[in-house]
Scaffold this motif. Structure first.
Motif, PDB file in Angstrom:
ATOM      1  N   GLU A   8     -30.321 -23.763  -6.398  1.00 50.77           N
ATOM      2  CA  GLU A   8     -29.352 -24.486  -7.229  1.00 50.77           C
ATOM      3  C   GLU A   8     -28.095 -23.645  -7.461  1.00 50.77           C
ATOM      4  O   GLU A   8     -26.977 -24.153  -7.367  1.00 50.77           O
ATOM      5  CB  GLU A   8     -29.967 -24.834  -8.592  1.00 50.77           C
ATOM      6  CG  GLU A   8     -30.933 -25.973  -8.581  1.00 50.77           C
ATOM      7  CD  GLU A   8     -31.438 -26.288  -9.983  1.00 50.77           C
ATOM      8  OE1 GLU A   8     -31.692 -27.465 -10.244  1.00 50.77           O
ATOM      9  OE2 GLU A   8     -31.580 -25.358 -10.803  1.00 50.77           O
ATOM     10  N   VAL A   9     -28.292 -22.378  -7.765  1.00 52.11           N
ATOM     11  CA  VAL A   9     -27.171 -21.487  -8.043  1.00 52.11           C
ATOM     12  C   VAL A   9     -26.295 -21.308  -6.807  1.00 52.11           C
ATOM     13  O   VAL A   9     -25.070 -21.324  -6.886  1.00 52.11           O
ATOM     14  CB  VAL A   9     -27.668 -20.118  -8.571  1.00 52.11           C
ATOM     15  CG1 VAL A   9     -26.533 -19.107  -8.656  1.00 52.11           C
ATOM     16  CG2 VAL A   9     -28.335 -20.296  -9.926  1.00 52.11           C
ATOM     17  N   GLN A  25     -21.020 -24.387  -8.328  1.00 51.13           N
ATOM     18  CA  GLN A  25     -19.892 -23.559  -8.735  1.00 51.13           C
ATOM     19  C   GLN A  25     -20.147 -22.837 -10.050  1.00 51.13           C
ATOM     20  O   GLN A  25     -19.738 -21.707 -10.234  1.00 51.13           O
ATOM     21  CB  GLN A  25     -18.630 -24.432  -8.874  1.00 51.13           C
ATOM     22  CG  GLN A  25     -18.207 -25.121  -7.605  1.00 51.13           C
ATOM     23  CD  GLN A  25     -17.709 -24.140  -6.564  1.00 51.13           C
ATOM     24  OE1 GLN A  25     -17.097 -23.135  -6.895  1.00 51.13           O
ATOM     25  NE2 GLN A  25     -17.997 -24.413  -5.307  1.00 51.13           N
ATOM     26  N   ASN A  26     -20.807 -23.553 -10.994  1.00 52.56           N
ATOM     27  CA  ASN A  26     -21.024 -22.978 -12.323  1.00 52.56           C
ATOM     28  C   ASN A  26     -22.232 -23.644 -12.992  1.00 52.56           C
ATOM     29  O   ASN A  26     -22.848 -24.551 -12.435  1.00 52.56           O
ATOM     30  CB  ASN A  26     -19.764 -23.147 -13.192  1.00 52.56           C
ATOM     31  CG  ASN A  26     -19.291 -24.584 -13.218  1.00 52.56           C
ATOM     32  OD1 ASN A  26     -20.079 -25.521 -13.303  1.00 52.56           O
ATOM     33  ND2 ASN A  26     -17.975 -24.762 -13.139  1.00 52.56           N
ATOM     34  N   HIS A  27     -22.524 -23.183 -14.199  1.00 54.56           N
ATOM     35  CA  HIS A  27     -23.683 -23.687 -14.939  1.00 54.56           C
ATOM     36  C   HIS A  27     -23.555 -25.187 -15.256  1.00 54.56           C
ATOM     37  O   HIS A  27     -24.544 -25.924 -15.194  1.00 54.56           O
ATOM     38  CB  HIS A  27     -23.870 -22.886 -16.231  1.00 54.56           C
ATOM     39  CG  HIS A  27     -25.050 -23.303 -17.023  1.00 54.56           C
ATOM     40  ND1 HIS A  27     -26.343 -23.054 -16.611  1.00 54.56           N
ATOM     41  CD2 HIS A  27     -25.155 -23.980 -18.196  1.00 54.56           C
ATOM     42  CE1 HIS A  27     -27.186 -23.544 -17.500  1.00 54.56           C
ATOM     43  NE2 HIS A  27     -26.489 -24.102 -18.468  1.00 54.56           N
ATOM     44  N   GLU A  28     -22.360 -25.627 -15.580  1.00 59.12           N
ATOM     45  CA  GLU A  28     -22.141 -27.033 -15.912  1.00 59.12           C
ATOM     46  C   GLU A  28     -22.465 -27.937 -14.720  1.00 59.12           C
ATOM     47  O   GLU A  28     -23.029 -29.024 -14.882  1.00 59.12           O
ATOM     48  CB  GLU A  28     -20.697 -27.277 -16.382  1.00 59.12           C
ATOM     49  CG  GLU A  28     -20.385 -26.696 -17.741  1.00 59.12           C
ATOM     50  CD  GLU A  28     -20.138 -25.190 -17.723  1.00 59.12           C
ATOM     51  OE1 GLU A  28     -19.791 -24.628 -16.650  1.00 59.12           O
ATOM     52  OE2 GLU A  28     -20.316 -24.561 -18.781  1.00 59.12           O
ATOM     53  N   GLU A  29     -22.103 -27.473 -13.532  1.00 55.10           N
ATOM     54  CA  GLU A  29     -22.394 -28.251 -12.321  1.00 55.10           C
ATOM     55  C   GLU A  29     -23.900 -28.341 -12.078  1.00 55.10           C
ATOM     56  O   GLU A  29     -24.408 -29.388 -11.670  1.00 55.10           O
ATOM     57  CB  GLU A  29     -21.699 -27.640 -11.105  1.00 55.10           C
ATOM     58  CG  GLU A  29     -21.823 -28.498  -9.860  1.00 55.10           C
ATOM     59  CD  GLU A  29     -21.094 -27.915  -8.659  1.00 55.10           C
ATOM     60  OE1 GLU A  29     -21.428 -28.335  -7.536  1.00 55.10           O
ATOM     61  OE2 GLU A  29     -20.200 -27.059  -8.833  1.00 55.10           O
ATOM     62  N   ILE A  30     -24.609 -27.255 -12.345  1.00 54.22           N
ATOM     63  CA  ILE A  30     -26.069 -27.256 -12.199  1.00 54.22           C
ATOM     64  C   ILE A  30     -26.684 -28.281 -13.157  1.00 54.22           C
ATOM     65  O   ILE A  30     -27.534 -29.085 -12.764  1.00 54.22           O
ATOM     66  CB  ILE A  30     -26.655 -25.848 -12.459  1.00 54.22           C
ATOM     67  CG1 ILE A  30     -26.228 -24.884 -11.352  1.00 54.22           C
ATOM     68  CG2 ILE A  30     -28.179 -25.892 -12.556  1.00 54.22           C
ATOM     69  CD1 ILE A  30     -26.548 -23.426 -11.630  1.00 54.22           C
TER      70      ILE A  30
END
Length: 139
Positions: free
Chosen positions: A48-49, A53-58
């Motif tokens: 996933e990481v 791009q970032n935590h919000e996208e995950i």
């Protein structure tokens, strides 16, 4: 009847079928809530990481996986909420259900044959074995 229903979901076809059953059960009790519970397998976090791009996208991608499940509940006018946690799905579902005093766990069957289930174990089998509340496995 059942007021707090925990729907173990991952966005698969089996979890959508389980959502249909959860909606049916929840409609039998006034004030029943279905908690859509997604236990993110820690072995899949690295992937996933790498693809985000970032935590919000995950977080957005995880919620999008659950969209067919939440749409099914929404179409049936069922009060529901989403909970996403990181952990090995089987034990995480069981531990969470104990802490939150869940009345019923509904989970989809993955459809492993008997040999695969013996070797790998299935999440539904682990939950049925260890849960303290009733468990409905939907095929």
């Amino acid at each position: 009847m059942y007021q707090h229903i925990l729907l173990a979901a991952d966005g698969s076809k089996n979890s959508v079928r389980a959502a249909t059953e959860a909606a049916r059960v929840a409609s039998l009790s006034d004030g029943a809530t279905v908690e859509v519970f997604f236990a993110v397998d820690p072995t899949k976090i690295k992937e996933e990481v790498l693809h985000s791009q970032n935590h919000e996208e995950i977080e957005l991608k995880r919620k999008q996986k659950l969209l067919p499940v939440t749409e099914e509940l929404g179409n049936k006018n069922v009060n529901h909420q989403i909970t996403i946690v990181i952990g090995d799905p089987g034990p995480t579902i069981v531990d969470y259900s104990k802490k939150k005093n869940v009345d019923l766990i509904i989970i989809g069957s993955r459809g492993l044959n008997s040999f695969q289930e013996f070797v790998l174990g299935s999440v539904s089998h682990k939950v049925v074995k260890r849960a303290r509340c009733p468990v409905m496995v939907v095929k």
